[in-house]
Design a protein around this motif. Structure first.
Motif, PDB file in Angstrom:
ATOM      1  N   ARG A 162     -12.519   7.237   8.382  1.00  0.00           N
ATOM      2  CA  ARG A 162     -12.171   7.604   9.560  1.00  0.00           C
ATOM      3  C   ARG A 162     -11.374   6.677  10.475  1.00  0.00           C
ATOM      4  O   ARG A 162     -10.610   6.811  11.122  1.00  0.00           O
ATOM      5  CB  ARG A 162     -13.266   8.540  10.277  1.00  0.00           C
ATOM      6  N   ASP A 163     -12.351   5.601  10.550  1.00  0.00           N
ATOM      7  CA  ASP A 163     -11.607   4.248  11.667  1.00  0.00           C
ATOM      8  C   ASP A 163     -10.406   3.928  11.008  1.00  0.00           C
ATOM      9  O   ASP A 163      -9.315   3.753  11.864  1.00  0.00           O
ATOM     10  CB  ASP A 163     -12.512   3.092  11.756  1.00  0.00           C
ATOM     11  N   LEU A 164     -10.307   3.568   9.864  1.00  0.00           N
ATOM     12  CA  LEU A 164      -8.965   3.168   9.261  1.00  0.00           C
ATOM     13  C   LEU A 164      -7.864   4.184   9.172  1.00  0.00           C
ATOM     14  O   LEU A 164      -6.732   3.925   9.358  1.00  0.00           O
ATOM     15  CB  LEU A 164      -9.217   2.636   8.017  1.00  0.00           C
ATOM     16  N   ALA A 165      -8.174   5.497   9.228  1.00  0.00           N
ATOM     17  CA  ALA A 165      -7.264   6.469   9.300  1.00  0.00           C
ATOM     18  C   ALA A 165      -6.713   6.590  10.755  1.00  0.00           C
ATOM     19  O   ALA A 165      -5.497   6.777  10.848  1.00  0.00           O
ATOM     20  CB  ALA A 165      -7.858   7.940   8.788  1.00  0.00           C
ATOM     21  N   GLU A 166      -7.689   6.453  11.605  1.00  0.00           N
ATOM     22  CA  GLU A 166      -6.979   6.454  12.917  1.00  0.00           C
ATOM     23  C   GLU A 166      -6.023   5.407  13.325  1.00  0.00           C
ATOM     24  O   GLU A 166      -4.860   5.411  13.705  1.00  0.00           O
ATOM     25  CB  GLU A 166      -8.058   6.501  14.047  1.00  0.00           C
ATOM     26  N   ALA A 167      -6.199   4.022  12.705  1.00  0.00           N
ATOM     27  CA  ALA A 167      -5.503   3.018  13.048  1.00  0.00           C
ATOM     28  C   ALA A 167      -4.290   3.252  12.068  1.00  0.00           C
ATOM     29  O   ALA A 167      -3.172   2.700  12.417  1.00  0.00           O
ATOM     30  CB  ALA A 167      -6.236   1.725  12.338  1.00  0.00           C
ATOM     31  N   GLY A 168      -4.242   3.776  11.001  1.00  0.00           N
ATOM     32  CA  GLY A 168      -3.173   4.192  10.220  1.00  0.00           C
ATOM     33  C   GLY A 168      -2.241   5.024  10.815  1.00  0.00           C
ATOM     34  O   GLY A 168      -0.853   4.754  10.573  1.00  0.00           O
ATOM     35  N   LEU A 169      -2.680   6.073  11.598  1.00  0.00           N
ATOM     36  CA  LEU A 169      -1.604   6.819  12.224  1.00  0.00           C
ATOM     37  C   LEU A 169      -1.006   5.998  13.265  1.00  0.00           C
ATOM     38  O   LEU A 169       0.186   6.326  13.642  1.00  0.00           O
ATOM     39  CB  LEU A 169      -2.623   7.871  12.824  1.00  0.00           C
ATOM     40  N   VAL A 170      -1.594   5.277  14.098  1.00  0.00           N
ATOM     41  CA  VAL A 170      -1.106   4.320  15.159  1.00  0.00           C
ATOM     42  C   VAL A 170       0.281   3.348  14.309  1.00  0.00           C
ATOM     43  O   VAL A 170       1.204   3.208  14.789  1.00  0.00           O
ATOM     44  CB  VAL A 170      -2.276   3.598  15.827  1.00  0.00           C
ATOM     45  N   LEU A 171      -0.305   2.748  13.308  1.00  0.00           N
ATOM     46  CA  LEU A 171       0.648   1.712  12.647  1.00  0.00           C
ATOM     47  C   LEU A 171       1.700   2.678  12.267  1.00  0.00           C
ATOM     48  O   LEU A 171       2.851   1.821  11.998  1.00  0.00           O
ATOM     49  CB  LEU A 171      -0.136   1.172  11.572  1.00  0.00           C
ATOM     50  N   GLY A 172       1.595   3.771  12.020  1.00  0.00           N
ATOM     51  CA  GLY A 172       2.826   4.635  11.546  1.00  0.00           C
ATOM     52  C   GLY A 172       3.813   4.676  12.731  1.00  0.00           C
ATOM     53  O   GLY A 172       4.966   5.167  12.319  1.00  0.00           O
ATOM     54  N   ARG A 173       3.566   4.274  13.940  1.00  0.00           N
ATOM     55  CA  ARG A 173       4.468   4.425  14.967  1.00  0.00           C
ATOM     56  C   ARG A 173       5.242   3.200  15.221  1.00  0.00           C
ATOM     57  O   ARG A 173       5.652   3.009  16.434  1.00  0.00           O
ATOM     58  CB  ARG A 173       3.778   4.992  16.032  1.00  0.00           C
ATOM     59  N   GLU A 174       4.909   2.164  14.380  1.00  0.00           N
ATOM     60  CA  GLU A 174       5.551   0.995  14.511  1.00  0.00           C
ATOM     61  C   GLU A 174       4.708   0.317  15.708  1.00  0.00           C
ATOM     62  O   GLU A 174       5.413  -0.773  16.448  1.00  0.00           O
ATOM     63  CB  GLU A 174       7.062   0.897  14.490  1.00  0.00           C
ATOM     64  N   SER A 175       3.582   0.297  15.876  1.00  0.00           N
ATOM     65  CA  SER A 175       2.742  -0.333  16.934  1.00  0.00           C
ATOM     66  C   SER A 175       2.301  -1.582  16.671  1.00  0.00           C
ATOM     67  O   SER A 175       2.455  -2.056  15.406  1.00  0.00           O
ATOM     68  CB  SER A 175       1.559   0.608  17.548  1.00  0.00           C
ATOM     69  N   ALA A 184      -6.812  -2.824   3.197  1.00  0.00           N
ATOM     70  CA  ALA A 184      -6.809  -1.465   2.928  1.00  0.00           C
ATOM     71  C   ALA A 184      -5.600  -0.750   4.058  1.00  0.00           C
ATOM     72  O   ALA A 184      -4.729   0.024   3.384  1.00  0.00           O
ATOM     73  CB  ALA A 184      -8.124  -0.660   3.238  1.00  0.00           C
ATOM     74  N   LEU A 185      -5.624  -1.295   5.093  1.00  0.00           N
ATOM     75  CA  LEU A 185      -4.562  -0.732   5.948  1.00  0.00           C
ATOM     76  C   LEU A 185      -3.139  -1.364   5.616  1.00  0.00           C
ATOM     77  O   LEU A 185      -2.221  -0.848   5.937  1.00  0.00           O
ATOM     78  CB  LEU A 185      -5.018  -1.237   7.517  1.00  0.00           C
ATOM     79  N   ARG A 186      -3.127  -2.543   5.191  1.00  0.00           N
ATOM     80  CA  ARG A 186      -2.001  -3.184   4.899  1.00  0.00           C
ATOM     81  C   ARG A 186      -1.277  -2.415   3.783  1.00  0.00           C
ATOM     82  O   ARG A 186      -0.323  -2.010   3.678  1.00  0.00           O
ATOM     83  CB  ARG A 186      -2.094  -4.814   4.292  1.00  0.00           C
ATOM     84  N   SER A 187      -2.125  -1.967   2.696  1.00  0.00           N
ATOM     85  CA  SER A 187      -1.532  -1.048   1.640  1.00  0.00           C
ATOM     86  C   SER A 187      -1.227   0.002   2.129  1.00  0.00           C
ATOM     87  O   SER A 187      -0.041   0.674   1.434  1.00  0.00           O
ATOM     88  CB  SER A 187      -2.865  -1.036   0.565  1.00  0.00           C
ATOM     89  N   ALA A 188      -2.094   1.003   2.877  1.00  0.00           N
ATOM     90  CA  ALA A 188      -1.518   2.149   3.456  1.00  0.00           C
ATOM     91  C   ALA A 188      -0.351   1.955   4.297  1.00  0.00           C
ATOM     92  O   ALA A 188       0.516   3.085   4.240  1.00  0.00           O
ATOM     93  CB  ALA A 188      -2.661   2.780   4.094  1.00  0.00           C
ATOM     94  N   SER A 189      -0.225   1.153   5.187  1.00  0.00           N
ATOM     95  CA  SER A 189       0.821   1.053   6.275  1.00  0.00           C
ATOM     96  C   SER A 189       2.200   0.365   5.805  1.00  0.00           C
ATOM     97  O   SER A 189       3.202   0.485   6.182  1.00  0.00           O
ATOM     98  CB  SER A 189       0.330   0.406   7.586  1.00  0.00           C
TER      99      SER A 189
END
Length: 341
Positions: free
Chosen positions: A131-144, A171-176
């Motif tokens: 869940r923590d990584l999912a929230e971060a992934g959403l923010v990274l999707g906004r080019e933050s 994990a976030l690098r792979s997702a984003s």
């Protein structure tokens, strides 16, 4: 040691493993401090506040204050503070200690993407989950902006190597499909912060990892000491790439008593011939009879490293022992053997 005015010492795998001190580490650092050296503890681990870390070190027997501890959480917060406006919201993936550092630079830590964060900061926490990584992934999707306190794939402990912050970053690098800015070692910000804090001009960077501690020393153009009490192995050292090669190599922090003896250089006890990627190691008349002697083994390793690093050869080096003493040393150090496949 007169060439250095400060020691920038890693913690996990160098001073302690889990809650316990590595044998001899406390005594060596206290002796260095009493000789007049400034000792700073510089950790890539962003999970604990400097005060908590300093209390842990004091319980182990070290003399220090909270100001002697510099963490990658502090470096990560400083990196963010230079890029976003004061009062901006930042999504924190990590502990409350990391959130406190974000508050300390005038930013607002949040835990969900719905709170409109302009950046993500990510540090180690044993409680980080999907869940923590999912929230971060959403923010990274906004080019933050994305700052990782460190990218160590593993974390040394008293039980062995555990997944580090770098594994969660992966994990976030792979997702984003994005790359973070890195505040901790081997990037320069953390070590530069430590140098500036003590006003050092010729620091010695000390640690157990080639890819973070030693590479970090290269990043700030400082001499380095690798100790074999944590992650990196003798075989890792021999095959290290140029910007991960230490100035000094030792079994542990006791080397601070006589640093020159730990310099990676040739040794009168060992003879090394280089033939392509094969290193022929043989004992000289000055070699000790007991090949189980740890100082003798490390002298051989330094001689091998010096010979290999002095060449312009490419590829992975292997070692061919030329006598029984060399055979015992190669076996004890678990070095890659010529012809072993």
């Amino acid at each position: 040691m007169t060439r250095h005015d400060a020691l920038l010492v890693d913690l996990d795998g160098t001073v302690y493993a889990g809650p316990d001190a590595i044998p001899g580490a406390v005594e060596a650092l206290e002796a260095a401090r009493k000789r007049g050296l400034t000792v700073s503890y510089v950790t890539n681990n962003a999970s604990r506040a400097p005060g908590e870390v300093s209390e842990h070190l004091a319980r182990l027997g070290l003399t220090l204050t909270e100001q002697d501890v510099v963490t990658s959480a502090q470096a990560g917060a400083a990196v963010l503070a230079r890029q976003v406006e004061s009062g901006a919201t930042v999504l924190v993936v990590g502990t409350e200690a990391l959130a406190d550092e974000i508050r300390g630079v005038g930013l607002v830590p949040v835990r969900t993407a719905d709170q409109d964060p302009v950046a993500v900061v990510q540090g180690h926490s044993p409680d980080t989950g999907w869940r923590d990584l999912a929230e971060a992934g959403l923010v990274l999707g906004r080019e933050s902006i994305w700052v990782a306190c460190n990218v160590d794939p593993t974390l040394p402990s008293d039980r062995g190597l555990l997944p580090g912050n770098g594994s969660m970053v992966a994990a976030l690098r792979s997702a984003s499909r994005r790359e973070p800015q890195v505040a901790g070692k081997p990037a320069a910000p953390l070590l530069r912060q430590a140098v500036e804090r003590v006003g050092a001009t010729t620091p010695l960077v000390i640690g157990d990892r080639l890819d973070t501690d030693i590479a970090g020393g290269h990043a700030i153009e400082a001499e380095t000491l690798l100790v074999l009490t944590g992650v990196s192995t003798p075989a890792d050292v021999l095959t290290a790439i140029a910007d991960q090669r230490p100035t000094y190599l030792a079994a542990d922090l006791a080397a601070l008593e006589n640093l020159d003896a730990a310099r990676v250089d040739g040794d009168q006890s060992w003879h090394v011939d280089v033939d392509g990627t094969t290193l022929h190691l043989s004992a000289t008349d000055n070699a000790p009879d007991d090949a189980t002697d740890r100082p003798a083994q490390l002298a051989a390793l330094r001689a091998l490293c010096h010979a290999w690093w002095s060449t312009a050869a490419t590829g992975d080096p292997t070692v061919r022992p030329g006598d029984r003493t060399a055979e015992a040393v190669v076996t004890a150090l678990a070095l890659p053997r010529a012809g072993s496949g």
